[in-house]
Design a protein around this motif. Structure first.
Motif, PDB file in Angstrom:
ATOM      1  N   TRP A 286       0.854  -1.178   0.000  1.00  0.00           N
ATOM      2  CA  TRP A 286       0.000   0.000   0.000  1.00  0.00           C
ATOM      3  C   TRP A 286       0.896   1.236   0.000  1.00  0.00           C
ATOM      4  CZ3 TRP A 286      -5.400  -0.081   0.233  1.00  0.00           C
ATOM      5  CH2 TRP A 286      -6.021   1.146   0.444  1.00  0.00           C
ATOM      6  N   GLY A 287       0.687   2.138  -0.955  1.00  0.00           N
ATOM      7  CA  GLY A 287       1.468   3.369  -1.006  1.00  0.00           C
ATOM      8  C   GLY A 287       2.886   3.199  -1.497  1.00  0.00           C
ATOM      9  N   CYS A 288       3.213   2.100  -2.151  1.00  0.00           N
ATOM     10  CA  CYS A 288       4.592   1.901  -2.646  1.00  0.00           C
ATOM     11  C   CYS A 288       4.929   2.934  -3.717  1.00  0.00           C
ATOM     12  CB  CYS A 288       4.813   0.481  -3.143  1.00  0.00           C
ATOM     13  SG  CYS A 288       4.016   0.095  -4.706  1.00  0.00           S
ATOM     14  N   TYR A 289       3.942   3.536  -4.316  1.00  0.00           N
ATOM     15  CA  TYR A 289       4.139   4.734  -5.135  1.00  0.00           C
ATOM     16  C   TYR A 289       2.918   5.620  -4.929  1.00  0.00           C
ATOM     17  CZ  TYR A 289       1.233   2.222  -8.579  1.00  0.00           C
ATOM     18  OH  TYR A 289       0.235   1.525  -9.191  1.00  0.00           O
ATOM     19  N   TRP A 290       3.035   6.868  -5.279  1.00  0.00           N
ATOM     20  CA  TRP A 290       1.987   7.847  -5.000  1.00  0.00           C
ATOM     21  C   TRP A 290       0.651   7.371  -5.561  1.00  0.00           C
ATOM     22  CZ3 TRP A 290      -1.635  10.845  -7.349  1.00  0.00           C
ATOM     23  CH2 TRP A 290      -2.227  11.827  -6.544  1.00  0.00           C
ATOM     24  N   GLY A 291      -0.369   7.356  -4.697  1.00  0.00           N
ATOM     25  CA  GLY A 291      -1.717   7.019  -5.122  1.00  0.00           C
ATOM     26  C   GLY A 291      -2.029   5.533  -5.163  1.00  0.00           C
ATOM     27  N   HIS A 292      -1.072   4.672  -4.823  1.00  0.00           N
ATOM     28  CA  HIS A 292      -1.310   3.222  -4.884  1.00  0.00           C
ATOM     29  C   HIS A 292      -2.072   2.769  -3.644  1.00  0.00           C
ATOM     30  CE1 HIS A 292      -0.176  -1.153  -4.872  1.00  0.00           C
ATOM     31  NE2 HIS A 292      -0.558  -0.983  -6.124  1.00  0.00           N
ATOM     32  N   GLN A 293      -3.384   2.547  -3.816  1.00  0.00           N
ATOM     33  CA  GLN A 293      -4.238   2.148  -2.704  1.00  0.00           C
ATOM     34  C   GLN A 293      -4.653   0.689  -2.862  1.00  0.00           C
ATOM     35  OE1 GLN A 293      -7.202   5.410  -2.843  1.00  0.00           O
ATOM     36  NE2 GLN A 293      -6.468   5.842  -0.793  1.00  0.00           N
ATOM     37  N   ALA A 294      -3.677  -0.183  -2.714  1.00  0.00           N
ATOM     38  CA  ALA A 294      -3.878  -1.631  -2.795  1.00  0.00           C
ATOM     39  C   ALA A 294      -2.553  -2.282  -2.442  1.00  0.00           C
ATOM     40  CB  ALA A 294      -4.317  -2.049  -4.197  1.00  0.00           C
ATOM     41  N   ILE A 295      -2.574  -3.619  -2.391  1.00  0.00           N
ATOM     42  CA  ILE A 295      -1.319  -4.358  -2.358  1.00  0.00           C
ATOM     43  C   ILE A 295      -1.283  -5.188  -3.634  1.00  0.00           C
ATOM     44  CG2 ILE A 295      -1.033  -4.369   0.144  1.00  0.00           C
ATOM     45  CD1 ILE A 295      -2.135  -7.227   0.210  1.00  0.00           C
TER      46      ILE A 295
END
Length: 138
Positions: free
Chosen positions: A25-34
Motif C-alpha cells: 500500500w502506497g509503494c508509489y503515489w496514489g497506490h491504494q492496494a497491495i
C-alpha cells in the motif's frame, strides 16, 4: 456456525497461493492496494478472499480485467489485472476460496500480479491492516 450464502465470514484468505507482495500500500503515489503474486507460478489461480456476491466482472484501461465481490456486510474485495475476464458472472454467489480467475497483467501493469484491496462502504482499506498477515511477504 450459520452460513448465509453471499454474506462474508468477516475473515479473509489470501487470493493467491504462495504469496509474495511486490508492491505494498502506497509503494508509489496514489497506490491504494497491495500487489500480490504467487512466488512459484506467476499465472496461477485467483480465489475469493471471502464469501460474497460478484457485483462487477469488467474491464478498464488501468485495472484491466477485474472482479469486485460484495461480502454483504459493508465490505467488498477487489481483484485487478486478471489475464482474462473472470468466468464468474456478476450476480453469482461465491464461497471463500472459490476460483474466480487467473493472475495476469492486463491494464496498466508491468508484470503479472493481483491488485488487491478491501473496501468498507466504498472506502479502500489496506488488507495488511487487520485483515491479512503481511509480515515477511517480500
Amino acid at each position: 456456525t450459520l452460513v448465509i450464502p453471499g454474506v462474508g465470514t468477516g475473515t479473509y484468505r489470501w487470493p493467491v497461493e504462495n504469496v509474495i507482495i511486490s508492491c505494498y500500500w502506497g509503494c508509489y503515489w496514489g497506490h491504494q492496494a497491495i500487489d500480490i503474486q504467487n512466488a512459484y507460478n506467476k499465472w496461477d489461480k485467483i480465489y475469493a478472499a471471502d464469501r460474497g456476491t460478484v457485483i462487477e466482472n469488467a474491464y478498464n484501461y488501468i485495472s484491466g480485467n477485474y472482479v469486485v465481490i460484495d461480502h454483504g456486510d459493508g465490505y467488498t474485495s477487489y481483484y485487478g489485472h486478471m489475464i482474462a475476464p473472470s468466468p464468474i458472472p456478476a450476480g453469482s454467489v461465491v464461497d471463500k476460496g472459490d476460483y474466480i480467475g487467473d493472475i495476469g497483467m492486463t491494464g496498466r501493469a508491468t508484470g503479472p500480479h493481483v491488485h488487491f484491496y478491501i473496501a468498507y462502504n466504498g472506502t479502500k482499506l489496506n488488507p495488511c491492516n487487520g485483515f491479512l498477515d503481511c509480515s515477511g511477504m517480500h
